[in-house]
Design a protein around this motif. Structure first.
Motif, PDB file in Angstrom:
ATOM      1  N   UNK A  48      59.931  26.888  57.803  1.00 25.08           N
ATOM      2  CA  UNK A  48      58.847  27.227  58.710  1.00 25.08           C
ATOM      3  C   UNK A  48      59.360  27.327  60.150  1.00 25.08           C
ATOM      4  N   UNK A  49      58.841  28.280  60.880  1.00 22.78           N
ATOM      5  CA  UNK A  49      59.240  28.470  62.266  1.00 22.78           C
ATOM      6  C   UNK A  49      58.405  27.600  63.183  1.00 22.78           C
ATOM      7  N   UNK A  50      59.031  27.163  64.267  1.00 23.69           N
ATOM      8  CA  UNK A  50      58.345  26.339  65.257  1.00 23.69           C
ATOM      9  C   UNK A  50      57.463  27.220  66.134  1.00 23.69           C
ATOM     10  N   UNK A  51      56.283  26.741  66.434  1.00 24.14           N
ATOM     11  CA  UNK A  51      55.367  27.420  67.334  1.00 24.14           C
ATOM     12  C   UNK A  51      55.596  26.877  68.736  1.00 24.14           C
ATOM     13  N   UNK A  52      55.957  27.761  69.661  1.00 24.72           N
ATOM     14  CA  UNK A  52      56.158  27.357  71.050  1.00 24.72           C
ATOM     15  C   UNK A  52      54.898  27.647  71.851  1.00 24.72           C
ATOM     16  N   UNK A  53      54.388  26.628  72.528  1.00 24.75           N
ATOM     17  CA  UNK A  53      53.219  26.790  73.377  1.00 24.75           C
ATOM     18  C   UNK A  53      53.668  26.800  74.830  1.00 24.75           C
ATOM     19  N   UNK A  54      53.168  27.768  75.576  1.00 28.03           N
ATOM     20  CA  UNK A  54      53.530  27.898  76.982  1.00 28.03           C
ATOM     21  C   UNK A  54      52.268  28.124  77.796  1.00 28.03           C
ATOM     22  N   UNK A  55      52.119  27.362  78.871  1.00 26.47           N
ATOM     23  CA  UNK A  55      51.047  27.604  79.838  1.00 26.47           C
ATOM     24  C   UNK A  55      51.667  28.405  80.981  1.00 26.47           C
ATOM     25  N   UNK A  56      51.021  29.506  81.338  1.00 29.80           N
ATOM     26  CA  UNK A  56      51.543  30.421  82.349  1.00 29.80           C
ATOM     27  C   UNK A  56      50.387  30.806  83.259  1.00 29.80           C
ATOM     28  N   UNK A  57      50.434  30.334  84.510  1.00 26.03           N
ATOM     29  CA  UNK A  57      49.297  30.510  85.413  1.00 26.03           C
ATOM     30  C   UNK A  57      49.748  31.041  86.770  1.00 26.03           C
ATOM     31  N   UNK A  58      48.861  31.774  87.419  1.00 27.64           N
ATOM     32  CA  UNK A  58      49.091  32.185  88.795  1.00 27.64           C
ATOM     33  C   UNK A  58      48.712  31.076  89.781  1.00 27.64           C
ATOM     34  N   UNK A  59      48.310  29.946  89.257  1.00 23.62           N
ATOM     35  CA  UNK A  59      47.941  28.813  90.108  1.00 23.62           C
ATOM     36  C   UNK A  59      49.127  27.911  90.398  1.00 23.62           C
ATOM     37  N   UNK A  60      48.964  26.973  91.347  1.00 22.36           N
ATOM     38  CA  UNK A  60      50.012  25.997  91.643  1.00 22.36           C
ATOM     39  C   UNK A  60      50.212  25.033  90.478  1.00 22.36           C
ATOM     40  N   UNK A  61      51.432  24.575  90.289  1.00 21.54           N
ATOM     41  CA  UNK A  61      51.786  23.683  89.177  1.00 21.54           C
ATOM     42  C   UNK A  61      50.902  22.425  89.149  1.00 21.54           C
ATOM     43  N   UNK A  62      50.677  21.810  90.306  1.00 25.09           N
ATOM     44  CA  UNK A  62      49.884  20.580  90.366  1.00 25.09           C
ATOM     45  C   UNK A  62      48.467  20.837  89.822  1.00 25.09           C
ATOM     46  N   UNK A  63      47.884  21.952  90.204  1.00 22.07           N
ATOM     47  CA  UNK A  63      46.542  22.311  89.739  1.00 22.07           C
ATOM     48  C   UNK A  63      46.531  22.564  88.231  1.00 22.07           C
ATOM     49  N   UNK A  64      47.502  23.332  87.755  1.00 22.14           N
ATOM     50  CA  UNK A  64      47.555  23.664  86.333  1.00 22.14           C
ATOM     51  C   UNK A  64      47.743  22.397  85.501  1.00 22.14           C
ATOM     52  N   UNK A  65      48.620  21.518  85.946  1.00 19.68           N
ATOM     53  CA  UNK A  65      48.844  20.252  85.237  1.00 19.68           C
ATOM     54  C   UNK A  65      47.568  19.420  85.177  1.00 19.68           C
ATOM     55  N   UNK A  66      46.836  19.370  86.291  1.00 18.76           N
ATOM     56  CA  UNK A  66      45.594  18.600  86.337  1.00 18.76           C
ATOM     57  C   UNK A  66      44.543  19.189  85.393  1.00 18.76           C
ATOM     58  N   UNK A  67      44.415  20.505  85.382  1.00 17.31           N
ATOM     59  CA  UNK A  67      43.439  21.149  84.494  1.00 17.31           C
ATOM     60  C   UNK A  67      43.789  20.880  83.037  1.00 17.31           C
ATOM     61  N   UNK A  68      45.056  21.029  82.675  1.00 13.04           N
ATOM     62  CA  UNK A  68      45.465  20.772  81.287  1.00 13.04           C
ATOM     63  C   UNK A  68      45.164  19.334  80.883  1.00 13.04           C
ATOM     64  N   UNK A  69      45.393  18.394  81.809  1.00 12.91           N
ATOM     65  CA  UNK A  69      45.093  16.991  81.531  1.00 12.91           C
ATOM     66  C   UNK A  69      43.589  16.789  81.349  1.00 12.91           C
ATOM     67  N   UNK A  70      42.790  17.370  82.243  1.00 14.19           N
ATOM     68  CA  UNK A  70      41.341  17.188  82.196  1.00 14.19           C
ATOM     69  C   UNK A  70      40.715  17.773  80.928  1.00 14.19           C
ATOM     70  N   UNK A  71      41.290  18.833  80.388  1.00 15.50           N
ATOM     71  CA  UNK A  71      40.719  19.419  79.169  1.00 15.50           C
ATOM     72  C   UNK A  71      41.407  18.911  77.899  1.00 15.50           C
ATOM     73  N   UNK A  72      42.286  17.922  78.053  1.00 18.76           N
ATOM     74  CA  UNK A  72      42.899  17.276  76.901  1.00 18.76           C
ATOM     75  C   UNK A  72      44.028  18.041  76.249  1.00 18.76           C
ATOM     76  N   UNK A  73      44.671  18.947  76.986  1.00 16.31           N
ATOM     77  CA  UNK A  73      45.749  19.748  76.394  1.00 16.31           C
ATOM     78  C   UNK A  73      47.132  19.456  76.983  1.00 16.31           C
ATOM     79  N   UNK A  74      47.227  18.557  77.934  1.00 11.91           N
ATOM     80  CA  UNK A  74      48.499  18.302  78.621  1.00 11.91           C
ATOM     81  C   UNK A  74      49.626  17.941  77.655  1.00 11.91           C
ATOM     82  N   UNK A  75      49.316  17.215  76.610  1.00 11.69           N
ATOM     83  CA  UNK A  75      50.360  16.770  75.674  1.00 11.69           C
ATOM     84  C   UNK A  75      51.048  17.944  74.972  1.00 11.69           C
ATOM     85  N   UNK A  76      50.382  19.070  74.873  1.00  9.41           N
ATOM     86  CA  UNK A  76      50.970  20.236  74.221  1.00  9.41           C
ATOM     87  C   UNK A  76      51.942  20.991  75.126  1.00  9.41           C
ATOM     88  N   UNK A  77      51.943  20.639  76.419  1.00 13.57           N
ATOM     89  CA  UNK A  77      52.779  21.348  77.379  1.00 13.57           C
ATOM     90  C   UNK A  77      53.686  20.388  78.132  1.00 13.57           C
TER      91      UNK A  77
END
Length: 95
Positions: free
Chosen positions: A1-30
Motif C-alpha cells: 500500500x502507498x502512503x498518503x501524504x497530506x499537505x496544507x498549502x495556504x496563502x496565509x501566514x504560517x502562524x495563522x494556518x497552524x492556529x486554524x489547523x489546531x482549532x479545527x482538530x487537524x494539526x496532528x495530520x500536518x
C-alpha cells in the motif's frame, strides 16, 4: 500500500494556518516536516500562480500532479490545480 501524504498549502501566514489547523482538530495530520506550506514558503509566488504549486510539489518529492487532490475554498485556485492535472474538491458553505 502507498502512503498518503497530506499537505496544507495556504496563502496565509504560517502562524495563522497552524492556529486554524489546531482549532479545527487537524494539526496532528500536518506535524511532519514539509507538510505545511504558508505564503512565505512559496514567495515570490502565491496561489494560484503555477510557480507556487511547483515549489510545493518539489519540496514533497515531485509527485505527479495527477496523483494529487487539492481541497480548496477558492475557485481560482481550483482552476489552477485542475490546469496542472490535479483532482480537486471545492469546499463551499456559509461564512
Amino acid at each position: 500500500p502507498r502512503k498518503l501524504n497530506l499537505v496544507a498549502f495556504s496563502n496565509g501566514p504560517r502562524k495563522y494556518v497552524s492556529r486554524v489547523l489546531k482549532e479545527i482538530g487537524l494539526a496532528r495530520f500536518f506535524a511532519e516536516e514539509n507538510s505545511l506550506f504558508a505564503v512565505t514558503d512559496v514567495l515570490p509566488h502565491c496561489k494560484p500562480d503555477k510557480g507556487s504549486f511547483d515549489l510545493v510539489l518539489k519540496r514533497i518529492g515531485n509527485p505527479p500532479p495527477e496523483e494529487c487532490v487539492m481541497v480548496e475554498d477558492s475557485m481560482k485556485n481550483v482552476r489552477a490545480a485542475k490546469a496542472l492535472g490535479m483532482k480537486t474538491i471545492l469546499v463551499v458553505g456559509k461564512g
